[in-house]
Design a protein around this motif. Structure first.
Motif, PDB file in Angstrom:
ATOM      1  N   THR B 720       1.031  -1.142  -0.015  1.00  0.00           N
ATOM      2  CA  THR B 720       0.060  -0.153   0.076  1.00  0.00           C
ATOM      3  C   THR B 720       0.939   1.249   0.023  1.00  0.00           C
ATOM      4  N   ALA B 721       0.908   2.053  -1.039  1.00  0.00           N
ATOM      5  CA  ALA B 721       1.681   3.318  -1.043  1.00  0.00           C
ATOM      6  C   ALA B 721       0.579   4.561  -1.376  1.00  0.00           C
ATOM      7  N   ASP B 722       1.057   5.559  -0.488  1.00  0.00           N
ATOM      8  CA  ASP B 722       0.183   6.716  -0.612  1.00  0.00           C
ATOM      9  C   ASP B 722       0.977   8.204  -0.576  1.00  0.00           C
ATOM     10  N   TYR B 723       0.307   8.846  -1.470  1.00  0.00           N
ATOM     11  CA  TYR B 723       1.294  10.089  -1.605  1.00  0.00           C
ATOM     12  C   TYR B 723       0.067  11.244  -0.877  1.00  0.00           C
ATOM     13  N   TYR B 724       0.545  12.174  -0.215  1.00  0.00           N
ATOM     14  CA  TYR B 724      -0.526  12.968   0.443  1.00  0.00           C
ATOM     15  C   TYR B 724       0.134  14.526   0.349  1.00  0.00           C
ATOM     16  N   ASN B 725      -0.845  15.275   0.405  1.00  0.00           N
ATOM     17  CA  ASN B 725      -0.662  16.741   0.471  1.00  0.00           C
ATOM     18  C   ASN B 725      -1.678  17.546   1.303  1.00  0.00           C
ATOM     19  N   LYS B 726      -1.021  17.865   2.539  1.00  0.00           N
ATOM     20  CA  LYS B 726      -2.116  18.608   3.462  1.00  0.00           C
ATOM     21  C   LYS B 726      -1.783  19.999   3.601  1.00  0.00           C
ATOM     22  N   LYS B 727      -2.706  20.795   3.379  1.00  0.00           N
ATOM     23  CA  LYS B 727      -2.429  22.213   3.369  1.00  0.00           C
ATOM     24  C   LYS B 727      -3.208  22.638   4.683  1.00  0.00           C
ATOM     25  N   THR B 728      -2.625  23.416   5.542  1.00  0.00           N
ATOM     26  CA  THR B 728      -3.703  23.685   6.725  1.00  0.00           C
ATOM     27  C   THR B 728      -3.585  25.162   6.412  1.00  0.00           C
ATOM     28  N   SER B 729      -4.845  25.730   6.659  1.00  0.00           N
ATOM     29  CA  SER B 729      -5.071  27.193   6.479  1.00  0.00           C
ATOM     30  C   SER B 729      -5.808  27.876   7.494  1.00  0.00           C
ATOM     31  N   ASP B 730      -6.108  28.892   7.773  1.00  0.00           N
ATOM     32  CA  ASP B 730      -6.752  29.707   8.992  1.00  0.00           C
ATOM     33  C   ASP B 730      -6.209  28.976  10.346  1.00  0.00           C
ATOM     34  N   LEU B 731      -5.074  28.965  10.132  1.00  0.00           N
ATOM     35  CA  LEU B 731      -4.416  28.480  11.422  1.00  0.00           C
ATOM     36  C   LEU B 731      -4.793  29.117  12.678  1.00  0.00           C
ATOM     37  N   LEU B 732      -4.948  28.367  13.826  1.00  0.00           N
ATOM     38  CA  LEU B 732      -5.598  29.065  15.005  1.00  0.00           C
ATOM     39  C   LEU B 732      -4.176  29.575  15.561  1.00  0.00           C
ATOM     40  N   LEU B 733      -3.848  30.559  15.507  1.00  0.00           N
ATOM     41  CA  LEU B 733      -2.403  31.211  15.833  1.00  0.00           C
ATOM     42  C   LEU B 733      -2.375  32.239  16.808  1.00  0.00           C
ATOM     43  N   SER B 734      -1.585  32.052  17.697  1.00  0.00           N
ATOM     44  CA  SER B 734      -1.495  33.460  18.615  1.00  0.00           C
ATOM     45  C   SER B 734      -0.705  34.488  17.672  1.00  0.00           C
ATOM     46  N   THR B 735      -1.231  35.455  17.575  1.00  0.00           N
ATOM     47  CA  THR B 735      -0.894  36.356  16.545  1.00  0.00           C
ATOM     48  C   THR B 735      -0.525  37.842  16.980  1.00  0.00           C
ATOM     49  N   PRO B 736       0.346  38.466  16.640  1.00  0.00           N
ATOM     50  CA  PRO B 736       0.489  39.930  17.013  1.00  0.00           C
ATOM     51  C   PRO B 736      -0.483  40.803  16.125  1.00  0.00           C
ATOM     52  N   ILE B 737      -1.300  41.639  16.946  1.00  0.00           N
ATOM     53  CA  ILE B 737      -2.311  42.482  16.332  1.00  0.00           C
ATOM     54  C   ILE B 737      -1.749  44.106  16.507  1.00  0.00           C
ATOM     55  N   PRO B 738      -2.332  44.738  15.717  1.00  0.00           N
ATOM     56  CA  PRO B 738      -2.096  46.124  15.895  1.00  0.00           C
ATOM     57  C   PRO B 738      -2.701  46.651  17.296  1.00  0.00           C
ATOM     58  N   THR B 739      -1.884  47.518  18.029  1.00  0.00           N
ATOM     59  CA  THR B 739      -2.190  47.973  19.394  1.00  0.00           C
ATOM     60  C   THR B 739      -3.312  48.868  19.241  1.00  0.00           C
ATOM     61  N   THR B 740      -3.556  49.329  18.163  1.00  0.00           N
ATOM     62  CA  THR B 740      -4.943  49.901  18.444  1.00  0.00           C
ATOM     63  C   THR B 740      -6.161  49.553  18.661  1.00  0.00           C
ATOM     64  N   SER B 741      -5.998  47.996  19.081  1.00  0.00           N
ATOM     65  CA  SER B 741      -7.062  47.223  19.307  1.00  0.00           C
ATOM     66  C   SER B 741      -7.066  47.089  21.083  1.00  0.00           C
TER      67      SER B 741
END
Lengths: 508, 1042
Positions: B720-741
């Motif tokens: 059994t052989a498989d090729y895969y390609n997983k693209k993850t988007s909309d990562l739940l990521l702790s992200t710097p944001i503009p401090t005007t927030s």
């Protein structure tokens, strides 16, 4: 307590804690009968913390909401301890002018400010930006949410007024420093707001201050809110906004209204202005409190005036942790009349050595140090004066002068000069009253008077920018340091530009 | 009949309840049969087979057997041949003749292709699969003695990377199925035990009181109860689990009873464990000499007058590690009759850790029961209870002082373990500068006990609404209760500040799950096979935790048993957490002529964790498979028994974030004073503590899978052989944001990660006959790349790790170690660390011959933070497992190799073990070969006790290749023939001996190349810092059947 009673109370609590098992709504969701039941099933309802949806419902919540804004004006207890008026703001205004030099080692951000070589990566400017918007965010919440709370209506309007005052004040700082800023006024503003027109920002500042003026009280009793924003504070800041906008008549009117309110007066002796016993006193229009309330709160909240400004040599006199990071320019010290009482109050140039001798040092700023109340220095419980009565008098003088009313200008500048002559017992022959100055000479005199009066109070850069004298006056105090036209605004912090593509850099 | 079917087809898309009612009504109708046939279908051991399909040959008509294997059917005129089939059995064609009743025996089909695989909410034959699913059977799991089944999965399936985080008995493992696809949300797969989606996050089960690595949530599951594990990898297989499928799904099926004579099985093993690879350190004499040299090099006075006389000194590792016993006992009963099947088991597992004062004990019980109430209704239950108690010791980096493993490596070997002159009776601390507590005192006297009780169970009811339609509803509970109890007496180095400390933590939690599914199964015109599934599920999790802490115990005797004895009690704290989910799911399998297989799957998940208006997500997938071997043109190629191409594509989600992230929580933060002449008035504020991202939504992964299944020579070779390609988007990521927030960072849906690679599994039957020999090989390649982080700046993490666009997670960032300065002149002329320059204010710090050189990357003639660069990453180039089983007469032998290639590890132990300040013990290899003018070298620096600035520099000197090849397990068994046993009324008896981790080939200088100190952290991987080492285990065991 009988056992079954205990059991009942426990089981009742248990039932409240395990949501989901009780309630017909779950059953109806299980059987796919009701969409609204399912909506409830997915609703988050944490019990151990208060969500914003459950907060801002009581009078106490409203008070706490406004207190949280004030709490960002002094110090904060995590990360950088800086609040808006903790240090960066007034140090920047001092360093980026002819007032201060930086002596703090390994502080390139401050070196750059003192020499006008800063760029958009400057961490001090970022901190100023961040802390202002932090406090503005909290003001927006208070202004947006308090009107919906059922509570004492007078208190409600006062609290909203306080928040409006603070928002106006903070935007006034920001617009003058950065020029092209987002005007965020609501809690649900977009994450990447665009730049507001300068006029729109000033309109909002004046609108907030006017609203505050109309609802805030003249004063609060000591120990019962004294230190909160007042009607006088709103009018004084309004006067300064109009002065900045060169709307001289409005500036004069607002300053005069403060004067005529008879809520304020000058201390006879300049030295008394900075005594701990004068905090919240007759000259203080709006100040930011520091200190730990006698150990009642975290020690982070103490002021940095002593640590930052007093000379390290004072350890000889038992003063702790005096770092002398920021010092006045020698030219500032030299430009005082030697008998100007303000020179002796503002600066320290001699150390009392243990062997009884006197050691002469370069001038350091000591005016915030109440050496009787806080003999060992270090953390200070003094207030930072955002605006005091002397400023209002000079605003009135300046606006009057621009309106051609040089008589009033002379009267009010001379009130300041008169006090400068007083050494606590007698009026010296120094700092004589002005008379017969031309409008142009009066401008120069006023700018100089402000310089003598407000050392390290966070005014100098603003005054030089307002009077367009930054390029001419700085090189006199700091030979070789020549500000450029672009230095009339600071650069927008790079981090903000990176994160918000709607912003645009100033001329940097 | 035709009408009946089409009506049902029309009804299928309707709502569940409506459909159920409709089909009940329908099944009551139907025309009277011209000829009635009834019968019973049995297995070779005469167990009735339910669910067997009976069709009339040449028509589309048929039925399936009920719970007791009975069927009845009306035969159209002119037809008299039946085809009987059942999953897992060879089909039979039976000519009826004149019979009106019959009994048919089906033989089990042993081939790979007919192997039944559990998939989400159903089962299928391997040959009918369109997705990528790996299966691991009980005997493979059992081969490696493991506290927890997840450990035994290591190396068993392609595309599944298992890392043991610690050798602590019962500790967590980290499982990555096809790579790391998230940064801030979880990366562990979803675990489903007998249909119950269980809590597998160790964080839920702890209050943080336990010392050392936390226990794995799955360690409370008894591995001996497991029948098989299926691992769903591609989108086609996992989309049925929607928002929780992105990291793969592990389906666990426990043993169930079968009809027939009851069996009693007793299994036991006893073993011993040892530390596999103790490190060679300096002994006391060598250490004395080394310390003296370090002092002399710093112009200081030597410490030891005659180091030679110090002898061997204390072997701190020898004092810390022990030969530890482990044992397992399992008694199980199973059997059943036509209507009732049962499997009951009880087990006791007892493992001492190889570090003194650490252990793990587990009692567990399980009852699996199925009962047919009548022809239509079957009910059943699976209930398991387990109780774990474990003693832990503090390993890893530690606070205040390092954990006991680091302590044992670094402690001064000149000092004895015990010192009767001090309180407690132990040598108190390391006397050579490095802050260390006596590791033996810390291990023996710092008590840290954990108990976990867990009940996992569900009940189900299955209604056979008609021949083709089945309704199943189940309700399950996963409840746990954890108690954690720690006490450090007042005489330890660790408790110097607290003067004795106790902490008690309690956590309890419950997950309940209700699932309702409707399955439709039918074949039309013999060639159109349809299997459809509709489902609706509800799940809710609630937990709460309570923590009490106290300091300052003047008397140690009552320990944590009397926390009120403390003079300095701390505020108790508690917390609560809850989340809930609503899901709608559906799957349609359509097979044409056994050649073309289509699968469409979709799930709608609603989760409480996300913002209003963003709570629901839809996760669809589609798959197509073509069984080329069924094509006429392939029939001549008799060597190919199966050839199937598969392709699938789908969207799956991830929601493994803590609850309440989309809410703005208000709390006290700001405070201050209003000052006036009458003093200070304190005020406090309340404010939102986080930025509420009202847009917070699912992290989503799009996965493409292209696979091939090939079976040759009557299934002797299958691939059994498989090729895969997983693209993850909309990562739940702790992200710097503009401090005007008003905030500087929040959890945003930004960023992308790509994982792509190959999974290859090969199974061969090498010889048959006298010697049966089969092998299986699996091989996995994964390439991980962070493709977008919402910032162009590097995100620097702890442990020398970093996130950078274009690089994989687990990238190490530091200085390049470039050898040793051979002369003072060379050092003076070279770029050196800031402070090492010839002009340095501290003359002791100036770089000299024997100091480490670092590469000046930006050529500015100084070594500073700007000279850091990428110095490796923790992602392996490939991982593999290779298993062989041989049997000759009654003897069986299996050996299992497993390995990982190309991954780097940051060996933070060597920051100290190769730091020659004389403040702590060091590796013998480095310490004895340190640079001296008489014995220069280019690998190890000189010893110098003061002024060294290169301590703590994260460089390639401590980043090592962690590739390894390991004989994970070898087992030799003997099965006694029944003739011998018959008199003792023993049905079967097998004795075996096995060894685990017997042999490892690696260049890694630490205990174990698999070490991973930061546990299940997503971003900090491949870091070794004083972890609990893996053990080598020998054991003997017996399996007895009655």
């Amino acid at each position: 307590m009988p056992a079954n009673k205990i059991y009942k109370s426990l089981s009742r609590r248990h039932a409240a804690g395990t949501r989901g098992f009780s309630g017909a709504w779950l059953l109806s969701c299980l059987l796919l009968l009701s969409i609204s039941s399912c909506k409830k099933f997915l609703k988050e309802d944490p019990k151990n913390v208060v969500a914003i949806t459950n907060y801002y419902t009581t009078e106490q919540d409203a008070i706490s909401a406004v207190n949280s804004i004030y709490a960002y004006l002094n110090s904060t207890s995590t990360g950088s301890t800086a609040g808006v008026y903790h240090s960066s703001f007034w140090i920047t205004a001092g360093l980026s002018s002819d007032e201060m030099q930086n002596q703090q080692l390994a502080a390139p951000d401050l070196d750059q400010l003192a020499t006008f070589t800063y760029g958009s990566q400057n961490g001090t400017l970022q901190e100023i930006w961040t802390m202002h918007y932090k406090a503005i965010t909290l003001a927006n919440i208070a202004i947006g949410r308090i009107p919906g709370i059922t509570m004492n209506t007078a208190l409600r309007s006062r609290l909203v007024g306080e928040a409006e005052f603070l928002r106006g004040l903070l935007y006034f700082n920001l617009i003058r420093m950065f020029g092209h800023i987002p005007l965020v006024l609501t809690e649900d503003a977009p994450l990447t707001p665009g730049v507001a027109a300068t006029d729109a920002v000033y309109d909002q500042i004046l609108k907030d201050l006017a609203a505050a003026e109309s609802v805030l009280p003249d004063s609060y009793d000591p120990g019962n809110g004294r230190g909160r924003a007042t009607k006088g504070a709103a009018m004084a800041i309004e006067a300064k906004v109009y002065l900045t906008l060169q709307q001289w008549q409005h500036a004069a009117d607002k300053a005069k209204a403060v004067i005529d309110s008879h809520q304020y007066d000058l201390w006879d002796n300049f030295a008394d202005v900075f005594k701990l016993s004068s905090r919240g006193g007759k000259e203080a229009i709006f100040s930011v409190g520091f200190g730990d309330g006698g150990g009642a709160i975290s020690f982070w909240e103490v002021g940095q005036f002593n640590v930052r400004l007093l000379p390290p040599d004072l350890s000889e006199e038992g003063v702790q942790n005096a770092q002398g990071w920021q010092v006045p320019t020698q030219q500032l010290y030299d430009s005082y009349d030697p008998d100007d009482n303000r020179r002796a109050v503002t600066f320290i140039t001699e150390i009392h050595m243990k062997d009884g001798s006197l050691k002469t040092i370069r001038p350091y700023i000591q005016k915030y140090w109440d050496s009787v109340a806080e003999p060992t220095g270090n953390g200070s419980a003094n207030d930072f004066p955002v605006i005091r009565y002397a400023d209002v008098l000079l605003i009135y003088a300046e606006a009057s002068n621009e309106l051609g009313n040089t008589a009033d200008a002379h009267t009010y500048i001379n009130r300041i000069r008169k006090r400068a002559r007083f050494d606590g017992t007698t009026y010296r022959n120094a700092v004589p009253d002005y008379s017969g100055l031309s409008q142009g000479d009066m401008r120069t005199a006023l700018l100089k008077e402000r310089r003598m009066e407000f050392v390290a109070e966070g005014h100098r850069w603003f005054d030089l920018v307002r009077t367009k004298t930054l390029e001419t006056l700085v090189p006199i105090a700091k030979p070789g340091v020549v500000p450029a036209a672009k230095n009339y605004l600071f650069p927008i912090p790079q981090n903000e530009l990176d994160l918000n593509k709607n912003l645009k850099q100033n001329d940097y | 009949m035709k009408k009946y079917l089409s009506n049902e087809m029309l009804a299928a898309p309707l709502m569940l309840i409506a459909l159920t009612l409709a089909s009940l009504q329908m099944s009551a109708q139907g025309d009277p049969p011209p000829r009635h046939i009834s019968g019973k279908i049995l297995s070779a051991s005469h167990i009735p087979l339910s669910g067997a399909t009976v069709t009339v040959k040449g028509t589309s008509e048929g039925t399936s057997t009920n719970n007791i294997g009975d069927f009845s059917l009306s035969l159209p005129p002119g037809k008299d041949t039946l085809v009987v089939s059942h999953i897992g059995y060879a089909s039979r064609t039976i000519s009826l003749g004149a019979r009106t009743s019959l009994s048919v025996i089906l033989e089990e089909d042993k081939g790979e292709l007919s192997q039944v695989m559990v998939i989400g909410y159903g089962t299928t034959r391997k040959s009918d699969l369109t997705g990528s699913v790996a299966s691991v059977k009980a005997d493979e799991l059992k081969a490696t003695p493991a506290t927890s089944f997840d450990q035994a999965l290591q190396g068993r399936a392609a595309g599944v990377q298992v890392t043991s985080l610690s050798g602590k008995p019962g500790a967590e493992t980290s499982i990555r199925i096809r790579g790391t696809s998230s940064i801030n949300a979880g990366n562990e797969p979803l675990y489903v035990i007998d249909g119950m989606l269980v809590s597998s996050d160790g964080a839920d089960l702890t209050t943080g009181v336990t010392r050392g690595p936390r226990l794995g949530a799955l360690s409370s599951i008894n591995p001996s109860d497991i029948e098989s594990i299926e691992i769903l990898k591609d989108a086609s297989a996992t989309a049925i689990y929607g928002s929780r499928g992105a990291n793969g799904v592990v389906l666990i099926t426990t043993k169930r009873g079968r009809s027939g004579q009851g069996t009693i099985n007793f299994e036991t093993y006893h073993g011993i464990q040892q530390v596999a690879h103790p490190l060679k350190l300096l002994n006391a004499a060598q250490f004395g000499n080394f310390v003296n040299d370090a002092k002399l090099n710093a112009n200081q006075t030597p410490v030891y007058v005659n180091p030679k006389n110090l002898g061997a000194g204390t072997d701190w590792q020898g004092e810390l590690y022990r030969t530890a016993p482990m044992a397992n006992y399992q008694l199980s009963f199973s059997g059943g009759d036509e209507k009732t099947k049962y499997a009951i088991s009880g087990s006791y597992f007892d493992q001492d850790g190889i570090i003194i004062n650490s252990n793990f004990r587990r009692y567990s019980f399980r009852v699996n029961l199925d009962r047919s109430i009548n022809k239509v209704l079957t009910v059943g239950t699976n209930v398991a209870y387990s109780r774990v108690s474990s003693q832990g010791v503090l390993t890893n980096a530690g606070t205040i002082i390092p954990g006991v493993v680091t302590g044992a490596l670094l402690f001064d070997p000149v000092l004895p373990v015990y010192d009767s002159t001090v309180a407690g009776g132990y040598t108190y601390e390391n006397d050579r500068g490095k802050i260390l507590g006596n590791p033996i005192a810390e291990a023996k006297e710092y008590i840290s006990n954990t108990t976990i009780s867990r009940i996992l169970g569900n009940v189900y009811a299955r209604l056979n609404l008609s021949r083709t339609l089945e309704l199943r509803t189940s309700f399950g509970i996963d409840g746990f209760n954890t108690g954690e109890y720690s006490f450090g007496p007042n005489f330890l180095k660790r408790t110097q500040a607290s003067n004795g400390e106790a902490s008690l933590g309690k956590a309890e939690g419950t997950t309940w799950l209700n699932e309702n599914t409707l399955t439709y199964n039918n074949t039309f015109n013999k060639v159109h096979k349809v299997n459809a599934l509709l489902g609706y599920t509800l799940q809710q999790f609630n937990s709460n935790q309570l923590l009490a802490l106290a300091f300052d115990f003047p008397d140690n005797r009552t320990g944590y048993h009397n926390i009120s004895a403390a003079l300095n009690p701390q505020k108790p704290t508690n917390s609560e957490s809850a989340w809930s989910m609503i899901s709608y799911l559906g799957r349609l399998n359509y097979t044409f002529n056994n050649k073309y297989l289509f699968t469409a799957t979709g799930r709608i998940d609603g989760s409480s964790k996300f913002a209003d208006g963003r709570k629901y997500g839809f996760f669809p997938s589609g798959a197509f498979a073509w069984r080329v071997s069924e094509e006429p043109f392939m029939h001549d190629l008799s060597s190919i028994s199966d050839l199937k191409f598969r392709v699938s594509y789908g969207l799956i989600g991830n929601q493994a974030i803590p609850p309440y992230q989309s809410l703005s929580l208000v709390g006290p933060y700001g405070e201050g004073v209003f000052n006036s002449s009458s003093g200070s008035e304190v005020y406090t504020g309340q404010e939102p503590l986080s930025y509420a991202n009202k847009q917070l939504k699912w992290e989503s992964t799009r996965q493409l899978d292209i696979g091939v299944d090939l079976s040759l020579l009557a299934e002797r070779i299958s691939l059994t052989a498989d090729y895969y390609n997983k693209k993850t988007s909309d990562l739940l990521l702790s992200t710097p944001i503009p401090t005007t927030s008003g905030f500087t960072s929040t959890l945003l849906n930004v960023g992308n990660i790509v994982n792509k690679g190959f999974d290859i599994g090969l199974h061969t039957v090498n010889t048959r006959g006298m010697i049966d020999w089969s092998s299986s090989l699996n091989f996995s390649v994964n390439r991980n790349t962070v493709t977008n982080l919402n910032t162009d700046h590097d995100i620097l993490l702890a442990g020398g790790s970093m996130l950078r666009k274009g690089q994989p997670i687990g990238t190490f960032y530091g200085y390049i170690f470039d050898g040793i300065f051979q002369s003072d002149a060379e050092a003076a002329a070279s770029p050196v660390l800031v402070g090492q320059e010839p002009t340095s204010s501290n003359p002791a710090s100036i770089a000299r011959a024997g100091d480490r050189k670092y590469r000046d990357m930006n050529k500015d003639h100084k070594i500073d933070a700007n000279d850091r660069t990428i110095i490796g990453n923790a992602q392996p180039k490939f991982t593999w497992g290779f298993n062989n089983t041989l049997s000759y007469k009654n003897i069986d032998l299996s050996f299992f190799f497993q390995g990982s290639q190309g991954n780097k590890i940051a060996n933070f132990n060597n920051m100290d073990l190769l730091n020659f300040t004389g403040q702590n013990n060091v590796l013998a290899e480095g310490g004895l070969n340190r640079w001296t003018p008489q014995h220069p070298g280019n690998k190890y620096p000189r010893a110098v006790s003061a002024g060294s600035l290169d301590a703590g520099v994260f460089s390639s000197a401590i980043v090592e290749d962690a590739s390894y090849l390991r004989l994970r397990n070898i087992t030799l068994g003997y099965s006694f023939t029944s003739a011998l046993l018959a008199r003792a009324k023993i049905r079967s008896l097998r004795l075996y001996a096995s060894a685990t981790n017997l042999w490892t080939v690696t260049g890694y200088s630490g205990y174990d190349p698999e070490a991973n100190t930061y546990g299940q952290s997503t971003t900090l991987i491949g870091i070794d810092q004083g972890g609990y080492p893996q053990s080598r285990t020998w054991l003997i065991g017996a399996n007895i059947g009655f």
